[in-house]
Design an enzyme around this catalytic site. Structure first.
Site, PDB file in Angstrom:
ATOM      1  N   LYS A   1      -5.787  -8.670  -9.571  1.00 30.81           N
ATOM      2  CA  LYS A   1      -7.108  -9.052  -9.097  1.00 30.81           C
ATOM      3  C   LYS A   1      -8.163  -8.035  -9.532  1.00 30.81           C
ATOM      4  O   LYS A   1      -7.862  -6.854  -9.619  1.00 30.81           O
ATOM      5  CB  LYS A   1      -7.077  -9.009  -7.556  1.00 30.81           C
ATOM      6  CG  LYS A   1      -7.373 -10.303  -6.930  1.00 30.81           C
ATOM      7  CD  LYS A   1      -7.391 -10.335  -5.428  1.00 30.81           C
ATOM      8  CE  LYS A   1      -7.736  -9.134  -4.600  1.00 30.81           C
ATOM      9  NZ  LYS A   1      -8.084  -9.486  -3.216  1.00 30.81           N
TER      10      LYS A   1
ATOM     11  N   LYS B   1     -12.136  -3.187  -6.425  1.00 32.23           N
ATOM     12  CA  LYS B   1     -13.304  -2.353  -6.241  1.00 32.23           C
ATOM     13  C   LYS B   1     -13.044  -0.914  -6.657  1.00 32.23           C
ATOM     14  O   LYS B   1     -13.918  -0.228  -7.109  1.00 32.23           O
ATOM     15  CB  LYS B   1     -13.649  -2.320  -4.747  1.00 32.23           C
ATOM     16  CG  LYS B   1     -14.603  -3.400  -4.356  1.00 32.23           C
ATOM     17  CD  LYS B   1     -15.082  -3.167  -2.958  1.00 32.23           C
ATOM     18  CE  LYS B   1     -14.315  -4.040  -2.027  1.00 32.23           C
ATOM     19  NZ  LYS B   1     -14.975  -4.309  -0.765  1.00 32.23           N
TER      20      LYS B   1
ATOM     21  N   LYS C   1       0.831  -1.199   0.000  1.00 33.70           N
ATOM     22  CA  LYS C   1       0.000   0.000   0.000  1.00 33.70           C
ATOM     23  C   LYS C   1       0.871   1.256   0.000  1.00 33.70           C
ATOM     24  O   LYS C   1       0.622   2.196  -0.748  1.00 33.70           O
ATOM     25  CB  LYS C   1      -0.902  -0.012   1.240  1.00 33.70           C
ATOM     26  CG  LYS C   1      -1.852   1.127   1.330  1.00 33.70           C
ATOM     27  CD  LYS C   1      -3.035   0.907   0.431  1.00 33.70           C
ATOM     28  CE  LYS C   1      -3.781   2.202   0.186  1.00 33.70           C
ATOM     29  NZ  LYS C   1      -4.787   2.067  -0.864  1.00 33.70           N
TER      30      LYS C   1
END
Ligand code: TRP
Length: 352
Positions: free
Chosen positions: A221, A224, A114
């Site tokens: 992946k 969202k 992150k």
């Protein structure tokens, strides 16, 4: 005795990747006879560790609850809760954060990834020898990064508390969450050895099955945040558009070869799941056909699959009072469980 807990952040609309990677497995688990307690949680405190919109947040939380219910989670069999409504989670997280070395948190790949992502957004590609655990970089890059909060670092302590406050021992998660399960077990060991046997080992539950990749970059992946994921609530035209725009590989054969043809293989995975056909059947059906024909059919299959979900969703959405009531019933039961554990813990630590 099997106790289950899992959670998902209410950070956007659930997409097919979330459904296949998480919720579908939860629904299968809820019918298993050997489960004594199953708690499925909207991780709204986890959701505030990264940027979010306070004006929309409560709506998002409620929408996630509607999605849980519409997908088929049954509040008569399992508990459906909002994390922030059970304050014992955060109390226990504080206790856990006090018995865990700070370096454990800093080293977690979820955290380091992150930070890299945020820094790269700011300064471009990072030098080869970049190591965020070296102070030279901490000083250089960390100073000015408001998006990396202490909460983001401590996130896994809260996750461990979510699990252990119910003494859950089976946790359905995606592969990316495994380091957090290992950390949870580290916390179990430390707690037990400092304060006496209290928690058992936690096991991950990784359902085999589908990992759905991004439609734009099949090496990542489905996520969202980017709008490329197909949301469970996307309209037919949005779904058609997204499938149409999905990248494909060179060549034109419709065959499942994840290494050589990751993009089309990802689409075939979706096709397989939603059509319930075998790879062999799909291969035969599309022999000599084009990507365009295949994609048109795939869009139709997904649209049909989502119809009943979307119908139930809009029913729940239009009755938000009822949804809140459902949550509150579960939360009452969960709070009682959580209180018991916390009481025991506080006694062991000497707080009571
Ligand atoms: N960290 C999980 C995610 O980002 C969500 C989560 C929070 C969770 N608490 C949990 C998952 C406890 C399993 C168990 O997806």
């Amino acid at each position: 005795m099997t106790r289950i807990l899992s959670g998902i952040r209410p950070s956007g609309k659930l997409h097919l990747g979330n459904y296949l990677g998480a919720i579908k497995n939860w629904i299968e688990l809820q019918d298993r006879q050997d489960i004594d307690l199953a708690v499925f949680m909207i991780a709204d405190y986890h959701g505030i560790t990264t940027p979010f919109d306070p004006k929309k947040y409560s709506e998002q939380i409620l929408e996630t609850a509607c999605e849980f219910l519409a997908a088929g989670l049954d509040y008569k069999k399992v508990l459906l809760i909002r994390q922030s409504q059970i304050p014992q989670h955060t109390e226990l997280a504080w206790i856990f954060s006090s018995i865990t070395p700070e370096t454990f948190f800093r080293r977690l790949p979820t955290f380091t990834e992150k930070i890299k992502e945020v820094i790269e957004k700011k300064v471009g590609v990072l030098p080869e020898d970049f190591d965020i655990n070296k102070t030279k970089y901490l000083q250089g890059y960390f100073q000015d990064i408001p998006d990396i909060s202490l909460g983001l670092l401590a996130y896994p302590a809260l996750m461990a508390a979510d699990i252990l406050i119910y003494k859950a021992n089976l946790v359905p998660v995606g592969q990316d969450q495994l380091p957090h399960i290992y950390l949870t077990n580290e916390i179990v060991k430390r707690f037990n050895s400092k304060f006496g046997e209290t928690f058992g080992v936690v096991k991950e539950y990784i359902a085999e099955g589908a990992k759905i990749m991004s439609l734009q970059n099949p090496k990542q992946k489905m996520s969202k945040s980017a709008d490329e994921g197909i949301a469970l609530n996307d309209s037919p035209s949005e779904i058609k558009e997204k499938i149409k725009k999905a990248v494909t590989d060179s060549g034109k054969e419709i065959i499942y070869e994840p290494q050589k043809k990751p993009a089309i293989s990802n689409l075939i995975t979706l096709y397989k799941i939603f059509s319930r056909k075998s790879l062999e059947e799909i291969k035969n059906q599309y022999e000599g056909k084009t990507y365009i024909q295949f994609k048109d059919d795939l869009a139709e299959i997904i649209i049909e699959f989502l119809k009943p979900f979307q119908k139930r969703y809009s029913e729940f959405k239009s009755d938000s009072e009822e949804v809140k009531k459902i949550l509150e019933i579960s939360e009452g039961i969960a709070r009682n469980e959580a209180k018991k554990t916390l009481h025991e813990i506080k006694q062991k630590i000497g707080l009571l």
